[in-house]
Design a protein around this motif. Structure first.
Motif, mmCIF file in Angstrom:
data_model
loop_
_atom_site.group_PDB
_atom_site.id
_atom_site.type_symbol
_atom_site.label_atom_id
_atom_site.label_comp_id
_atom_site.label_asym_id
_atom_site.label_seq_id
_atom_site.Cartn_x
_atom_site.Cartn_y
_atom_site.Cartn_z
ATOM 1 N N SER A 198 2.185 1.866 -3.389
ATOM 2 C CA SER A 198 1.149 2.386 -4.267
ATOM 3 C C SER A 198 0.892 3.852 -3.991
ATOM 4 O O SER A 198 0.737 4.662 -4.908
ATOM 5 C CB SER A 198 -0.154 1.590 -4.070
ATOM 6 O OG SER A 198 0.068 0.221 -4.349
ATOM 7 N N SER A 230 3.636 6.005 -5.364
ATOM 8 C CA SER A 230 3.534 6.122 -6.807
ATOM 9 C C SER A 230 2.483 7.137 -7.203
ATOM 10 O O SER A 230 2.671 7.939 -8.110
ATOM 11 C CB SER A 230 3.211 4.753 -7.412
ATOM 12 O OG SER A 230 3.069 4.847 -8.795
ATOM 13 N N GLY A 273 -2.668 -8.319 -12.178
ATOM 14 C CA GLY A 273 -2.416 -7.752 -10.858
ATOM 15 C C GLY A 273 -1.824 -6.354 -10.934
ATOM 16 O O GLY A 273 -1.755 -5.722 -11.991
ATOM 17 N N ARG A 274 -1.365 -5.868 -9.783
ATOM 18 C CA ARG A 274 -0.795 -4.528 -9.694
ATOM 19 C C ARG A 274 0.694 -4.560 -10.003
ATOM 20 O O ARG A 274 1.425 -5.419 -9.519
ATOM 21 C CB ARG A 274 -1.015 -3.959 -8.287
ATOM 22 C CG ARG A 274 -0.466 -2.531 -8.121
ATOM 23 C CD ARG A 274 -0.586 -2.083 -6.674
ATOM 24 N NE ARG A 274 -1.968 -1.987 -6.263
ATOM 25 C CZ ARG A 274 -2.751 -0.927 -6.465
ATOM 26 N NH1 ARG A 274 -2.251 0.127 -7.110
ATOM 27 N NH2 ARG A 274 -3.987 -0.908 -6.065
ATOM 28 N N ASP A 300 1.881 0.987 -17.010
ATOM 29 C CA ASP A 300 1.384 -0.328 -16.577
ATOM 30 C C ASP A 300 1.111 -1.253 -17.749
ATOM 31 O O ASP A 300 1.404 -2.460 -17.692
ATOM 32 C CB ASP A 300 0.092 -0.158 -15.768
ATOM 33 C CG ASP A 300 0.321 0.509 -14.424
ATOM 34 O OD1 ASP A 300 1.047 1.523 -14.391
ATOM 35 O OD2 ASP A 300 -0.217 0.024 -13.419
ATOM 36 N N MET A 352 4.255 -3.292 -9.365
ATOM 37 C CA MET A 352 4.843 -2.797 -8.120
ATOM 38 C C MET A 352 6.002 -1.844 -8.420
ATOM 39 O O MET A 352 7.172 -2.230 -8.453
ATOM 40 C CB MET A 352 5.332 -3.982 -7.273
ATOM 41 C CG MET A 352 4.255 -5.043 -7.023
ATOM 42 S SD MET A 352 2.808 -4.346 -6.222
ATOM 43 C CE MET A 352 3.509 -3.885 -4.657
ATOM 44 N N ASN A 390 2.572 -5.028 -17.800
ATOM 45 C CA ASN A 390 1.677 -6.152 -17.471
ATOM 46 C C ASN A 390 1.450 -7.095 -18.655
ATOM 47 O O ASN A 390 0.561 -7.949 -18.615
ATOM 48 C CB ASN A 390 0.348 -5.662 -16.898
ATOM 49 C CG ASN A 390 -0.441 -4.786 -17.856
ATOM 50 O OD1 ASN A 390 -0.241 -4.850 -19.067
ATOM 51 N ND2 ASN A 390 -1.345 -3.971 -17.326
ATOM 52 N N SER A 396 0.824 -1.199 0.000
ATOM 53 C CA SER A 396 0.000 0.000 0.000
ATOM 54 C C SER A 396 0.862 1.255 0.000
ATOM 55 O O SER A 396 0.559 2.237 -0.679
ATOM 56 C CB SER A 396 -0.928 0.001 1.214
ATOM 57 O OG SER A 396 -1.782 -1.121 1.187
ATOM 58 N N ARG A 403 6.329 5.059 -13.661
ATOM 59 C CA ARG A 403 5.316 5.009 -14.718
ATOM 60 C C ARG A 403 5.694 5.893 -15.900
ATOM 61 O O ARG A 403 5.202 5.690 -17.012
ATOM 62 C CB ARG A 403 3.950 5.448 -14.166
ATOM 63 C CG ARG A 403 3.210 4.340 -13.434
ATOM 64 C CD ARG A 403 1.770 4.732 -13.141
ATOM 65 N NE ARG A 403 1.036 3.605 -12.595
ATOM 66 C CZ ARG A 403 0.984 3.302 -11.310
ATOM 67 N NH1 ARG A 403 1.635 4.080 -10.442
ATOM 68 N NH2 ARG A 403 0.311 2.260 -10.881
#
Length: 472
Positions: free
Chosen positions: A25, A28, A263-264, A279, A266, A283, A22, A274
């Motif tokens: 995240s 970010s 998923g997320r 993403d 990391m 991914n 968390s 980013r």
């Protein structure tokens, strides 16, 4: 500003991990990129704002930025024109050098410069016939540039150049037989600090070593590819980039698989952000994966066309979204057939965190073939029944040469000298012709005014009489 300190005490290891995720995240999200300099210009219009398909607002160039008066606003008269954005139906055309000036607040950093070209026909010009140069400060971005006669429009030229001055001046200079040029839109955006690193790994057949000093260079985007995934549009990229699929570049894919991760991703402080890669690049991937106790004997290879005579920076994006546990993925990385990384361990690079992105920059020269090869494959540490190679994305940038040019062995000063020489050859005869016409006109006016005809002067005319006569 007051500082708030928050302390958490948990006994459960799973809760601790959830908290760690968390916090990453939140960091970010909190560090979302907001460029200091951000100019989006719709060329050839007075419009206060035009939105593109990615909901970005481009302002007209008539009131700001354009510092030249000898230009023309063009609007398409082609009812069949199909374009992805409304600003491609207008353009700024010029038959003399056209200058755009952008104030720079984020000095000493690299800036993204994107030039948009979408040719169309109107009652006066066919923009496919245009030919021109583009200069940005001291960098020669384009020389004798012509829009390729294909249906692949728009053409977007992207550069990342250092700007240390208080202004970025972009000049468009007509050239060739067309004697005119055009542009539909311009973007100038200050780049994030981590987009370009000062060091990279030089890879060739003789050596593999670290080099520094890259921040003094400019870069032209040649290829940007999302490996194993879909096309990524600017709407899904925090720097508004486009990533194409790898299908046209993949030349060896035996035994490979496409992987999609739900998923997320990391992102970690100090790692790839980013802005380095979104993403939707991290991914998805292509992988080599063994299904039994044997390890595949083969590499995944991509081939990219490049211009000979330049150095290139190859950025390879990695994110282990396929392994079931950390410490199970080891593979080799090759550039132009030369070993760039041996036994790459992504777990080591990401502090044993899966789905955490990592990228590597390699500096290479364009060889005589005009092809640049990128490969990944199993190493002598690869494990059976595991992932044995992975790649998520590839970017290839051309570096400017020693003359500050991305397009030929000439410098920006050469463009200006050529322009002046070309127009001096026209100007001098024109001035002579105008002078001759004026002389004839004055002579005829003198004759009509009643002056006497030319004749020999009498020998007895005094100097005083000469001085008091017609002085013309």
């Amino acid at each position: 500003m007051a500082t708030t300190k928050i302390f958490f005490f948990f006994s459960s290891s799973s809760t601790t991990f959830s908290l760690y995720v968390s916090v990453i995240s939140l960091l970010s999200i909190a560090s979302a990129f907001s460029p200091v300099d951000h100019y989006l210009v719709n060329c050839g219009t007075h419009s206060a704002g035009t939105s593109d398909l990615d909901h970005r607002v481009f302002t007209g160039d008539a009131s700001r930025f354009l510092t030249s008066t000898l230009t023309i606003q063009l609007e398409s008269t082609d009812s069949q024109l199909t374009s992805p954005s409304p600003f491609y139906s207008t353009a700024r055309a010029f038959d003399h050098p056209a200058h755009y000036t952008f104030p720079i607040r984020d000095r000493g950093t690299h800036h993204l410069v994107r030039l948009h070209f979408h040719p169309f026909r109107n009652n006066y010009n066919d923009l496919l016939e245009a030919e021109f140069h583009v200069v940005a400060n001291k960098f020669l971005l384009l020389r004798n540039f012509r829009i390729p006669k294909t249906d692949n429009f728009p053409v977007i030229k992207e550069f990342v150049i250092p700007v240390a001055s208080k202004e970025l001046k972009i000049a468009f200079v007509p050239s060739g037989k067309s004697k005119f040029g055009f542009v539909n839109a311009i973007e100038v955006i200050s780049a994030p600090q981590d987009l370009i690193a000062d060091v990279a790994q030089l890879v060739d057949s003789e050596k593999n070593e670290w080099v520094n000093g890259l921040l003094k260079n400019g870069f032209e985007t040649v290829h940007r590819v999302n490996v194993g995934g879909f096309k990524v549009t600017p709407f899904n990229d925090s720097l508004w980039r486009t990533w194409v699929t790898d299908d046209d570049y993949l030349v060896s894919s035996d035994g490979s698989k496409e992987i999609h991760f739900g998923g997320r991703i990391m992102y970690q402080m100090g790692g790839a952000s980013r802005e380095v890669g979104p993403d939707n690049v991290y991914n998805t991937a292509r992988v080599i994966k063994s299904s039994d106790d044997s390890i595949p004997n083969g590499n995944l290879t991509w081939s990219f066309r490049v211009e000979k005579g330049y150095s290139y920076m190859v950025r390879m994006h990695f994110c282990d979204i396929a392994s079931v546990a950390a410490g199970m993925l080891y593979f080799n990385v090759y550039v132009n057939g030369n070993l760039a990384y041996e036994n790459l361990d992504l777990s080591y690079m990401t502090n044993r965190l899966l789905a955490s992105p990592f990228y590597a920059d390699f500096l290479v020269d364009g060889d005589s073939s005009g092809n640049l090869l990128v490969s990944v494959g199993p190493s002598n540490m690869s494990l059976p029944r595991a992932v044995d190679a992975i790649l998520n994305g590839v970017e290839i940038w051309k570096l400017n040469n020693s003359m500050g040019s991305f397009d030929g062995e000439v410098c920006s000063d050469f463009v200006w000298r050529s322009w002046r020489r070309g127009h001096a050859g026209v100007l001098l005869p024109l001035v002579a012709a105008v002078f001759l016409l004026l002389s004839v006109s004055v002579f005829l006016q003198w004759r009509r005014s009643g002056a006497v005809a030319w004749s020999r002067l009498p020998v007895d005319v005094s100097e005083a009489d000469l001085k008091s006569g017609n002085r013309f």
